[in-house]
Design a protein around this motif. Structure first.
Motif, mmCIF file in Angstrom:
data_model
loop_
_atom_site.group_PDB
_atom_site.id
_atom_site.type_symbol
_atom_site.label_atom_id
_atom_site.label_comp_id
_atom_site.label_asym_id
_atom_site.label_seq_id
_atom_site.Cartn_x
_atom_site.Cartn_y
_atom_site.Cartn_z
ATOM 1 N N VAL A 1 0.846 -1.199 0.000
ATOM 2 C CA VAL A 1 0.000 0.000 0.000
ATOM 3 C C VAL A 1 0.874 1.238 0.000
ATOM 4 C CG1 VAL A 1 -1.808 1.236 1.258
ATOM 5 C CG2 VAL A 1 -1.757 -1.266 1.285
ATOM 6 N N GLU A 2 0.526 2.205 -0.820
ATOM 7 C CA GLU A 2 1.230 3.477 -0.795
ATOM 8 C C GLU A 2 0.987 4.167 0.551
ATOM 9 O OE1 GLU A 2 3.336 4.798 -2.944
ATOM 10 O OE2 GLU A 2 3.188 2.966 -4.136
ATOM 11 N N PRO A 3 2.031 4.756 1.159
ATOM 12 C CA PRO A 3 1.842 5.410 2.466
ATOM 13 C C PRO A 3 0.719 6.438 2.484
ATOM 14 C CG PRO A 3 4.169 5.151 2.004
ATOM 15 C CD PRO A 3 3.449 4.740 0.750
ATOM 16 N N ALA A 4 0.518 7.161 1.388
ATOM 17 C CA ALA A 4 -0.570 8.146 1.348
ATOM 18 C C ALA A 4 -1.927 7.449 1.436
ATOM 19 C CB ALA A 4 -0.484 8.982 0.072
ATOM 20 N N ASP A 5 -2.048 6.280 0.789
ATOM 21 C CA ASP A 5 -3.298 5.519 0.872
ATOM 22 C C ASP A 5 -3.483 4.951 2.281
ATOM 23 O OD1 ASP A 5 -3.895 5.995 -1.795
ATOM 24 O OD2 ASP A 5 -2.858 4.194 -2.485
ATOM 25 N N ALA A 6 -2.355 4.512 2.885
ATOM 26 C CA ALA A 6 -2.428 4.007 4.258
ATOM 27 C C ALA A 6 -2.904 5.104 5.209
ATOM 28 C CB ALA A 6 -1.064 3.477 4.694
ATOM 29 N N HIS A 7 -2.404 6.329 4.995
ATOM 30 C CA HIS A 7 -2.827 7.466 5.827
ATOM 31 C C HIS A 7 -4.334 7.681 5.708
ATOM 32 C CE1 HIS A 7 -1.738 11.803 7.302
ATOM 33 N NE2 HIS A 7 -2.720 11.246 7.996
ATOM 34 N N ARG A 8 -4.835 7.632 4.467
ATOM 35 C CA ARG A 8 -6.272 7.828 4.254
ATOM 36 C C ARG A 8 -7.088 6.730 4.945
ATOM 37 N NH1 ARG A 8 -9.208 5.241 0.764
ATOM 38 N NH2 ARG A 8 -7.404 4.687 -0.521
ATOM 39 N N LEU A 9 -6.663 5.481 4.784
ATOM 40 C CA LEU A 9 -7.401 4.371 5.396
ATOM 41 C C LEU A 9 -7.421 4.479 6.914
ATOM 42 C CD1 LEU A 9 -6.057 1.469 3.144
ATOM 43 C CD2 LEU A 9 -8.420 2.282 3.231
ATOM 44 N N LEU A 10 -6.267 4.827 7.493
ATOM 45 C CA LEU A 10 -6.190 4.948 8.949
ATOM 46 C C LEU A 10 -6.995 6.143 9.457
ATOM 47 C CD1 LEU A 10 -2.425 4.130 9.557
ATOM 48 C CD2 LEU A 10 -4.365 2.845 10.478
ATOM 49 N N ALA A 11 -6.783 7.288 8.841
ATOM 50 C CA ALA A 11 -7.445 8.505 9.323
ATOM 51 C C ALA A 11 -8.958 8.396 9.196
ATOM 52 C CB ALA A 11 -6.923 9.717 8.549
ATOM 53 N N GLU A 12 -9.424 7.950 8.033
ATOM 54 C CA GLU A 12 -10.874 7.838 7.834
ATOM 55 C C GLU A 12 -11.464 6.724 8.697
ATOM 56 O OE1 GLU A 12 -11.636 7.364 3.686
ATOM 57 O OE2 GLU A 12 -11.078 9.430 3.178
ATOM 58 N N GLY A 13 -10.715 5.621 8.841
ATOM 59 C CA GLY A 13 -11.218 4.499 9.631
ATOM 60 C C GLY A 13 -11.312 4.817 11.110
ATOM 61 N N THR B 1 -0.668 9.962 16.190
ATOM 62 C CA THR B 1 0.598 10.709 16.136
ATOM 63 C C THR B 1 1.467 10.232 14.985
ATOM 64 O OG1 THR B 1 0.529 11.051 18.529
ATOM 65 C CG2 THR B 1 2.662 11.319 17.444
ATOM 66 N N TRP B 2 1.640 8.920 14.858
ATOM 67 C CA TRP B 2 2.471 8.398 13.777
ATOM 68 C C TRP B 2 1.837 8.648 12.416
ATOM 69 C CZ3 TRP B 2 3.834 3.007 16.290
ATOM 70 C CH2 TRP B 2 4.727 3.212 17.354
ATOM 71 N N CYS B 3 0.510 8.674 12.367
ATOM 72 C CA CYS B 3 -0.177 8.960 11.110
ATOM 73 C C CYS B 3 0.257 10.306 10.538
ATOM 74 C CB CYS B 3 -1.695 8.961 11.314
ATOM 75 S SG CYS B 3 -2.490 7.393 10.947
ATOM 76 N N ARG B 4 0.539 11.256 11.446
ATOM 77 C CA ARG B 4 0.916 12.593 10.988
ATOM 78 C C ARG B 4 2.265 12.610 10.294
ATOM 79 N NH1 ARG B 4 -1.825 14.133 15.966
ATOM 80 N NH2 ARG B 4 0.115 14.242 17.172
ATOM 81 N N CYS B 5 3.024 11.521 10.434
ATOM 82 C CA CYS B 5 4.314 11.419 9.747
ATOM 83 C C CYS B 5 4.173 10.798 8.356
ATOM 84 C CB CYS B 5 5.293 10.589 10.573
ATOM 85 S SG CYS B 5 5.767 11.384 12.125
ATOM 86 N N LEU B 6 3.025 10.214 8.076
ATOM 87 C CA LEU B 6 2.768 9.669 6.743
ATOM 88 C C LEU B 6 2.543 10.818 5.765
ATOM 89 C CD1 LEU B 6 0.300 6.838 7.810
ATOM 90 C CD2 LEU B 6 2.537 6.449 6.738
ATOM 91 N N PRO B 7 2.743 10.588 4.484
ATOM 92 C CA PRO B 7 2.429 11.629 3.501
ATOM 93 C C PRO B 7 0.964 12.042 3.599
ATOM 94 C CG PRO B 7 3.622 9.795 2.479
ATOM 95 C CD PRO B 7 3.257 9.354 3.860
ATOM 96 N N GLU B 8 0.656 13.206 3.084
ATOM 97 C CA GLU B 8 -0.733 13.657 3.092
ATOM 98 C C GLU B 8 -1.636 12.559 2.540
ATOM 99 O OE1 GLU B 8 -2.389 16.505 4.136
ATOM 100 O OE2 GLU B 8 -0.490 16.686 5.244
ATOM 101 N N PRO B 9 -2.779 12.325 3.192
ATOM 102 C CA PRO B 9 -3.639 11.233 2.737
ATOM 103 C C PRO B 9 -4.109 11.434 1.302
ATOM 104 C CG PRO B 9 -4.779 12.610 4.338
ATOM 105 C CD PRO B 9 -3.351 13.039 4.341
#
Length: 513
Positions: free
Chosen positions: A197-209, A234-242
């Motif tokens: 998974v691309e980190p930006a997609d991971a950020h979106r999945l985590l943040a929205e979930g 907190t760690w999500c904020r280090c991922l690329p923009e969702p």
């Protein structure tokens, strides 16, 4: 979430019953980590502390009270706690309060922890997702590192409820968990998928979930969700923009009706119009819970649909249509998704069991005792009932002018009458002085197949029936195919007018059916 055995160990819980006692224990724990600096340990301890008041009344404002309590102390533990909350606290008000309180404590001569600047700063590694081929659930693994230390964040995503996060776990050995995920996908390719998974997609999945879960008043989550909630954010904020979420247009009433019509036209229901009501409810359930893909099918998604029927808010005109329509919907959806035969068969098997449970829980409290002999374990009951109800769906029959009710499907002779009753086209021949041999053989073979299904012997008969059902065949068509398989294995015996069949050949032919 299979790798929970590798989750970070929970710190000992404070035993003090008072709020001040709890706060003292928290400062004592932070004094210990301050003495042996490790940013990961600080972040996890802070996340656990924050998680302890997750279910508290928001009006109690425990987070702000803890910050005020620490501000009054002149200790390294207070500075460590406030340095952590300055980054990990989950509200802007609490983070700002922690920053102000930290400045006060440092102004009294307490040195700032040497790791303070590293809190919340991690390097993003690879992200992987494994899940079922249907798209019901998946586990998302994100790897984070700081220097030589590496941890993983594992999130359980539930797409039957909009992709919300059901659990969060921090993993100490993410490379071992990834190896397990790869092994599972390799061993069970028909049912498990693994994707990078691309980190930006991971950020979106985590943040929205996480946001979807936190929006619920009483979400059902795993025991570690609150514990790792703050550090996950907190760690999500280090991922690329969702990555951007694609806009989803709501299905119009016309499009919903078209989906129902298409399903009824492409399914082998004996009475398509009787299934229109259930099909409409299935489409509405999909539009409500998964607007991006309303027609997707999966075991858990269909289980949730059946649960929604049991909540008492929906009055059905034809309860008897639920089971055949839901099974046909599962088979139709499997064909649309181009699932493998194994995945489609597994889907139908799971849905069949859920249907047995649904029927057992229905307010009519249907009695399944006719389909059980008392030797089944609690775990076996649903599967046995599903198989035997497929073999013998009715316990009454009309043969000629005679109406037979309350027949016992467990009795082989009465079971034979039920098979005959299902074939009125043979009744005239049966009543004749000389029974047509072809008709007699056809009924005898179907009776044998029904007996095989009832006894689950050989088991390949039920396995073949489920595969054929998954391909969209109605029960009558499935029985026809099974009868054809059995007929192909018939051999003559030395006894006059008696046929037998090759069991090994029969089992092999069933596996290929």
């Amino acid at each position: 979430m299979s790798p929970v055995s590798r989750a970070r160990k929970k710190s000992s819980q404070p035993a003090s019953p008072s709020v001040n006692g709890l706060f003292k224990d928290v400062l004592r724990d932070f004094s210990a980590v301050a003495a042996e600096p490790g940013p990961f340990d600080v972040e996890l301890l802070a996340s656990e502390v924050i998680g302890q008041w997750a279910e508290a009344d928001p009006e109690d404002r425990l987070g702000l009270e803890l910050i005020a309590f620490a501000q009054r102390k002149i200790t390294p533990g207070a500075a460590a706690l406030l340095a952590a909350l300055k980054v990990l606290a989950e509200t802007g008000e609490e983070r700002a309060a922690a920053a102000e309180a930290l400045a006060v404590v440092l102004g009294r001569g307490i040195p700032e922890p040497e790791w303070a600047g590293e809190i919340g700063q991690v390097t993003v590694g690879e992200c992987w997702r494994t899940g079922d081929v249907y798209g019901d659930e998946s586990s998302l693994l994100c790897v984070f590192s700081r220097g030589e230390a590496t941890l993983g964040l594992l999130a359980l995503l539930d797409f039957t409820e909009g992709g919300r996060v059901r659990d969060l776990v921090v993993i100490e050995e993410p490379h071992e968990v990834l190896a397990e995920m790869r092994g599972q996908a390799e061993e069970d390719r028909d049912l498990v998928v693994l994707d990078k998974v691309e980190p930006a997609d991971a950020h979106r999945l985590l943040a929205e979930g996480i946001a979807a879960t936190d929006a619920l008043s009483e979400p059902e989550v795993g025991e570690d969700y609150a514990r790792f909630h703050a550090v996950a954010l907190t760690w999500c904020r280090c991922l690329p923009e969702p990555s951007a979420t694609e806009a989803v247009a709501a299905w119009s009433p016309v499009r919903r009706t078209e989906a129902v019509d298409r399903f009824l036209a492409e399914s082998n229901l004996s009475d398509p119009e009787s299934g229109r009501e259930i099909a409409r409810l299935l489409v509405e359930h999909g539009c409500r819970t998964e607007p991006a893909d309303p027609l997707r099918v999966g075991p858990e998604k269909l289980a949730r649909f059946l649960e929604s029927l049991l909540d008492g808010e929906t009055e059905l005109e034809d309860e008897d249509a639920v089971a055949p329509v839901v099974l046909a919907w599962a088979a139709w959806g499997a064909r649309r998704a181009e699932l493998s035969d194994a995945a489609a068969a597994a889907l139908v098997e799971d849905v069949t069991e859920y249907l047995a449970e649904y029927l057992a829980d229905d307010e009519d409290d249907e009695d399944f005792s006719d389909y059980l002999d008392g030797t089944e374990s609690a775990e076996e009951v649903l599967a046995v009932v599903a198989r035997r109800r497929f073999a013998v769906p009715e316990t009454a029959a009309v043969i000629g002018d005679e109406e037979l009710t309350d027949l016992d499907p467990g009795d082989p002779e009465q079971r034979r009458l039920l098979v005959i009753g299902a074939h009125p086209e043979y009744h005239e021949s049966l009543a004749a002085e000389e029974f047509d041999g072809t008709d007699g053989l056809r009924l005898a073979l179907e009776t044998s197949v029904v007996d095989h299904l009832w006894d689950d012997e050989p088991p390949e008969v039920w396995e073949a029936a489920q595969r054929l059902t998954a391909r969209g065949l109605a029960r009558e068509a499935v029985l026809d195919q099974l009868v054809t398989v059995l007929e192909s294995q018939l051999t003559e015996t030395e006894e006059e007018d008696r046929l037998d069949y090759d069991l090994d050949g029969y089992r092999e032919a069933l596996r290929e059916a």
